[in-house]
Design a protein around this motif. Structure first.
Motif, short mmCIF file in Angstrom:
data_model
loop_
_atom_site.label_atom_id
_atom_site.label_comp_id
_atom_site.label_asym_id
_atom_site.label_seq_id
_atom_site.Cartn_x
_atom_site.Cartn_y
_atom_site.Cartn_z
N LEU A 26 0.83 -1.20 0.00
CA LEU A 26 0.00 0.00 0.00
C LEU A 26 0.87 1.26 0.00
CD1 LEU A 26 -2.83 -0.93 2.55
CD2 LEU A 26 -3.06 -0.61 0.08
N TYR A 27 1.92 1.24 0.79
CA TYR A 27 2.83 2.38 0.84
C TYR A 27 3.48 2.62 -0.52
CZ TYR A 27 7.28 4.77 1.59
OH TYR A 27 8.35 5.61 1.48
N SER A 28 3.92 1.55 -1.18
CA SER A 28 4.57 1.68 -2.49
C SER A 28 3.60 2.23 -3.53
CB SER A 28 5.11 0.32 -2.94
OG SER A 28 6.06 -0.18 -2.02
N LEU A 29 2.34 1.77 -3.50
CA LEU A 29 1.34 2.26 -4.45
C LEU A 29 1.05 3.74 -4.20
CD1 LEU A 29 -1.15 -0.76 -4.49
CD2 LEU A 29 0.47 -0.09 -6.29
N PHE A 30 0.96 4.11 -2.93
CA PHE A 30 0.74 5.52 -2.61
C PHE A 30 1.90 6.37 -3.10
CE2 PHE A 30 1.61 9.14 0.13
CZ PHE A 30 0.40 9.82 0.09
N LEU A 31 3.11 5.89 -2.87
CA LEU A 31 4.30 6.63 -3.26
C LEU A 31 4.33 6.84 -4.77
CD1 LEU A 31 6.77 7.86 -1.87
CD2 LEU A 31 8.02 5.77 -2.39
N ALA A 32 3.99 5.78 -5.51
CA ALA A 32 4.01 5.87 -6.97
C ALA A 32 2.97 6.85 -7.49
CB ALA A 32 3.77 4.49 -7.57
N GLY A 33 1.80 6.90 -6.82
CA GLY A 33 0.73 7.74 -7.32
C GLY A 33 0.73 9.17 -6.82
N PHE A 34 1.25 9.39 -5.62
CA PHE A 34 1.08 10.70 -4.99
C PHE A 34 2.37 11.46 -4.72
CE2 PHE A 34 -2.80 8.42 -4.01
CZ PHE A 34 -3.78 9.37 -4.23
N PHE A 35 3.53 10.86 -4.99
CA PHE A 35 4.77 11.58 -4.70
C PHE A 35 4.86 12.91 -5.45
CE2 PHE A 35 9.35 12.50 -5.27
CZ PHE A 35 9.68 12.65 -3.92
N PRO A 36 4.47 12.98 -6.72
CA PRO A 36 4.52 14.29 -7.39
C PRO A 36 3.68 15.34 -6.68
CG PRO A 36 4.28 12.54 -9.01
CD PRO A 36 4.09 11.90 -7.65
N ALA A 37 2.55 14.93 -6.11
CA ALA A 37 1.66 15.90 -5.45
C ALA A 37 2.24 16.45 -4.16
CB ALA A 37 0.31 15.24 -5.17
N ILE A 38 3.08 15.66 -3.49
CA ILE A 38 3.62 16.10 -2.19
C ILE A 38 5.04 16.65 -2.31
CG2 ILE A 38 2.20 14.46 -0.91
CD1 ILE A 38 4.60 12.64 -0.64
N SER A 39 5.61 16.61 -3.53
CA SER A 39 7.00 17.05 -3.69
C SER A 39 7.16 18.16 -4.71
CB SER A 39 7.87 15.86 -4.12
OG SER A 39 7.47 15.38 -5.39
N GLY A 40 6.07 18.80 -5.09
CA GLY A 40 6.18 19.89 -6.04
C GLY A 40 6.30 19.45 -7.48
N GLY A 41 5.80 18.25 -7.80
CA GLY A 41 5.79 17.78 -9.18
C GLY A 41 6.90 16.82 -9.55
N TYR A 42 7.76 16.49 -8.62
CA TYR A 42 8.86 15.56 -8.92
C TYR A 42 8.36 14.12 -8.90
CZ TYR A 42 11.88 19.57 -8.14
OH TYR A 42 12.48 20.80 -8.22
N THR A 43 9.01 13.27 -9.69
CA THR A 43 8.65 11.86 -9.75
C THR A 43 9.55 11.04 -8.82
OG1 THR A 43 10.19 11.38 -11.56
CG2 THR A 43 7.98 12.14 -12.16
N ILE A 44 9.16 9.79 -8.61
CA ILE A 44 9.97 8.91 -7.76
C ILE A 44 11.37 8.74 -8.34
CG2 ILE A 44 10.18 6.56 -6.85
CD1 ILE A 44 7.21 6.40 -6.70
N GLY A 45 11.44 8.64 -9.66
CA GLY A 45 12.75 8.47 -10.30
C GLY A 45 13.70 9.61 -10.00
N GLN A 46 13.16 10.79 -9.75
CA GLN A 46 14.02 11.96 -9.49
C GLN A 46 14.53 12.00 -8.05
OE1 GLN A 46 11.02 14.75 -11.28
NE2 GLN A 46 12.84 15.70 -12.17
N MET A 47 14.08 11.05 -7.22
CA MET A 47 14.57 11.02 -5.84
C MET A 47 16.07 10.77 -5.80
SD MET A 47 11.55 8.93 -3.82
CE MET A 47 12.38 9.08 -2.23
N GLU A 48 16.60 10.14 -6.85
CA GLU A 48 18.03 9.86 -6.91
C GLU A 48 18.81 10.93 -7.67
OE1 GLU A 48 18.61 5.96 -8.44
OE2 GLU A 48 17.35 4.99 -6.93
N ASP A 49 18.12 11.95 -8.15
CA ASP A 49 18.76 13.02 -8.92
C ASP A 49 19.15 14.15 -7.97
OD1 ASP A 49 19.65 14.88 -10.70
OD2 ASP A 49 17.75 15.08 -11.80
#
Length: 322
Positions: A26-49
């Motif tokens: 559930l956490y992984s699905l939430f992260l995949a779907g909502f991370f852009p909304a809580i990080s100013g538009g960034y994707t999960i892939g950009q967490m390593e950038d």
């Protein structure tokens, strides 16, 4: 409550791990779907950038992710399982009794006095032969930790004490000691073996192989404190001390109040580590004696159908038959 009491310890373990896996999903699905909304538009892939790490919106998103990971991955499944496993979940986990002042002091001293040994093990662990890809992942995790520990003011430091010290101390101790170690104790019939196994799993789940041994030792110390006292609050306090001390030292260094950089590895002589182990062991023994004198100690979960035992607080020591 207590629906899982009729299950064997092995089936309880499988159920608990299945519950953990479900919440991780559930956490992984939430992260995949909502991370852009809580990080100013960034994707999960950009967490390593590292190029986006200077954006406050990204850092805020990273802190929200850290909060949700600790809450959803450890605290929630631990509390739900305890609710399903025992009529009195607080008694089951060892949270029903307030810690005594002397026991609390001894538990904190166990962790504090063991820190030289933790550093010795960390220095040795860093020399392990691992692939370059794993070393790169470890380096990335270290950089992300430094990003979270950037504290320009005392307000940020206090927030980090909550996010990186208090919440993980409560959530991880509920999960690994309050539930997992109890299940393992009932399964293997040996409290010390259960503490070691739980500590191994605790360290492995963090997925940082170059920090595996110091985290294993810290996990074992929390398990030993819980084992000899039956009070999870003492393990939580020790866990909070270890994490919180790191946060405070980093803040004081960044504020130029001290010259010691807690984020840098420093050489600690092996002799200090051996002395540290001796002192910590003696303190655990003293903690055990104080708990016995107070009529406190770790008790196994009640047997199926034993309602009278389920209603009691943890009075019987696991050491009674040894």
């Amino acid at each position: 409550m207590g629906y899982l009491r009729q299950y064997s310890p092995f089936l309880q373990l499988i159920t608990f791990l299945g519950l953990w896996f479900a919440f991780m999903l559930l956490y992984s699905l939430f992260l995949a779907g909502f991370f852009p909304a809580i990080s100013g538009g960034y994707t999960i892939g950009q967490m390593e950038d590292t190029k986006v790490w200077g954006d406050p919106a990204f850092v805020r998103g990273l802190k929200i992710v850290q909060f949700l990971y600790t809450l959803v991955s450890f605290l929630v499944p631990g509390l739900i399982f305890a609710y399903l496993a025992h009529p009195r979940p607080a008694v089951y986990m060892g949270l029903a009794q307030r810690p005594r002042t002397l026991q609390l002091l001894l538990a904190l001293l166990v962790v504090f006095c063991a820190l030289p040994l933790v550093n010795v093990l960390g220095e040795w662990n860093s020399t392990w032969p691992v692939s370059q890809s794993l070393r790169d992942l470890e380096e990335l995790a270290t950089k992300q930790t430094k990003l979270l520990l950037n504290m320009p003011d005392i307000g940020t430091m206090l927030f980090n004490l909550l996010l990186l010290a208090l919440l993980p101390a409560i959530a991880e101790e509920v999960f690994f000691r309050g539930v997992l170690q109890r299940i393992l104790t009932a399964w293997v019939k040996n409290g010390w073996a259960a503490a070691i196994i739980a500590a191994i799993i605790f360290s492995a789940i963090h997925m940082q192989f170059l920090g595996f041994m110091p985290r294993l030792l810290l996990g074992f110390l929390m398990g030993a404190i819980y084992l000899v006292t039956g009070n999870l609050w003492l393990a939580i306090a020790g866990h909070f001390l270890n994490n919180g001390l790191q946060v405070v030292l980093v803040y004081l260094y960044q504020a130029k109040m001290i010259s010691y950089d807690a984020m840098k590895d420093e050489h600690v002589p092996a002799m200090y580590g051996l002395f540290s182990a001796l002192v910590a062991g003696l303190l655990i023994w003293q903690l055990y004696k104080k708990a016995r004198a107070a009529g406190q100690a770790f008790a196994l979960p009640p047997e199926p159908g034993d309602e009278e035992q389920a209603a009691e607080t943890d009075n019987d020591s696991i050491f009674k038959d040894h």
